[in-house]
Design a protein around this motif. Structure first.
Motif, short mmCIF file in Angstrom:
data_model
loop_
_atom_site.label_atom_id
_atom_site.label_comp_id
_atom_site.label_asym_id
_atom_site.label_seq_id
_atom_site.Cartn_x
_atom_site.Cartn_y
_atom_site.Cartn_z
N SER A 137 0.69 -1.11 0.09
CA SER A 137 0.09 0.16 0.04
C SER A 137 0.71 1.39 -0.06
O SER A 137 0.43 2.27 -0.53
N GLU B 90 2.08 1.66 -3.74
CA GLU B 90 1.19 1.82 -4.45
C GLU B 90 -0.01 2.35 -3.89
O GLU B 90 -1.11 1.77 -3.66
N GLU C 87 -2.21 4.44 -4.79
CA GLU C 87 -3.38 4.61 -5.52
C GLU C 87 -4.20 3.66 -5.76
O GLU C 87 -5.31 3.40 -6.33
N ASN C 88 -3.43 2.18 -5.37
CA ASN C 88 -4.07 1.03 -5.94
C ASN C 88 -5.29 0.40 -4.83
O ASN C 88 -5.09 0.15 -4.08
N GLU C 89 -6.56 0.68 -5.39
CA GLU C 89 -7.61 0.41 -4.67
C GLU C 89 -7.82 -1.12 -4.31
O GLU C 89 -8.31 -1.38 -3.13
#
Length: 201
Positions: free
Chosen positions: A85, A88, A90-92
Motif C-alpha cells: 500500500s 502503490e 493509489e491501488n484500490e
C-alpha cells in the motif's frame, strides 16, 4: 688480547644470529597463527553485495510472493500488504485487501485468537441449555428483585457490540414491591468469555 678480541667478535656474531633467528621465528609464528585464525572467520562480503538496490517492481514481486505464501490473515501477509500500500497508494485493490486484513486482525484480537465458530460456542455456553436464559444475568436480576422466588424467565437473546463484546437482553416476570406481577427487560454487556462488563440502559 687477540683471543679476547676473537671471543668478543664470536659472541657478537652469535648474538646477531640469535636475534635474526628470533625475528624470523616470531614472523613465521605470527603468520602461521594468522592463517589458522583466518580459516575460522567467515568470508567478508564485498561492499557491492551489501548495498544491492531493489527496484519497487522487484520489491512488489517479493511482497506478492510473501502474500501468496503466508495469506493475508497472517502477520507476515498483513505486513506485506501494508508495504504494498505504501508502494502503490493509489491501488484500490491493495487498499481494499489491507482494510479487510486489518479488520480480520481486530476481530482475532477481540475474539481472543478464536475462530468464529469457537467464539459462537463460548457465547452459547453462557446460556442455559434448558431455559435459554443467560445464567449470570439471571443471577444478577434475582439479587435485585423484591421477591427472587417469583422470577419467571420469558426470553433471552444477544447481539454483537461494536467492541466485539455482546449485549444480552433478558425479559422476565416477577412480583414488584406491591405484590403485583410485572414484566421487565434488562440488558447487560458481557465479554465473549462471559465476564460481566456492566449494565446497559
Amino acid at each position: 688480547m687477540i683471543e679476547h678480541e676473537k671471543r668478543r667478535k664470536n659472541q657478537t656474531r652469535m648474538a646477531i644470529l640469535i636475534s635474526v633467528g628470533a625475528v624470523v621465528l616470531a614472523t613465521f609464528a605470527f603468520c602461521f597463527v594468522g592463517l589458522i585464525l583466518a580459516s575460522f572467520l567467515p568470508p567478508v562480503e564485498s561492499a557491492a553485495e551489501e548495498t544491492q538496490v531493489i527496484t519497487p517492481e522487484e520489491e512488489m514481486t517479493k511482497l506478492k510472493a510473501t502474500l501468496d505464501q503466508m495469506g493475508q490473515d497472517s502477520e507476515e501477509g498483513l505486513q506485506a500488504l501494508r508495504r504494498m500500500s505504501e508502494l502503490e497508494p493509489e491501488n484500490e485493490a491493495i487498499r481494499s485487501l489491507l482494510d479487510m486484513a486489518e479488520s480480520a486482525k481486530k476481530r482475532r484480537i477481540a475474539y481472543g485468537g478464536s475462530s468464529y465458530e469457537e467464539r459462537q460456542e463460548k457465547i452459547r455456553s453462557q446460556f442455559s441449555s434448558w431455559s435459554g436464559a443467560h445464567v449470570d444475568l439471571v443471577s444478577r436480576i434475582k439479587l435485585a428483585m423484591n421477591d427472587p422466588k417469583s422470577f419467571e424467565h420469558v426470553s433471552s437473546d444477544w447481539v454483537d457490540a461494536e467492541d466485539f463484546s455482546i449485549i444480552v437482553t433478558t425479559r422476565f416476570r416477577g412480583k414488584n414491591a406491591f405484590g403485583g406481577t410485572v414484566t421487565q427487560t434488562v440488558s447487560a454487556r458481557y465479554s465473549v468469555d462471559g465476564n460481566f462488563l456492566g449494565m446497559v440502559e
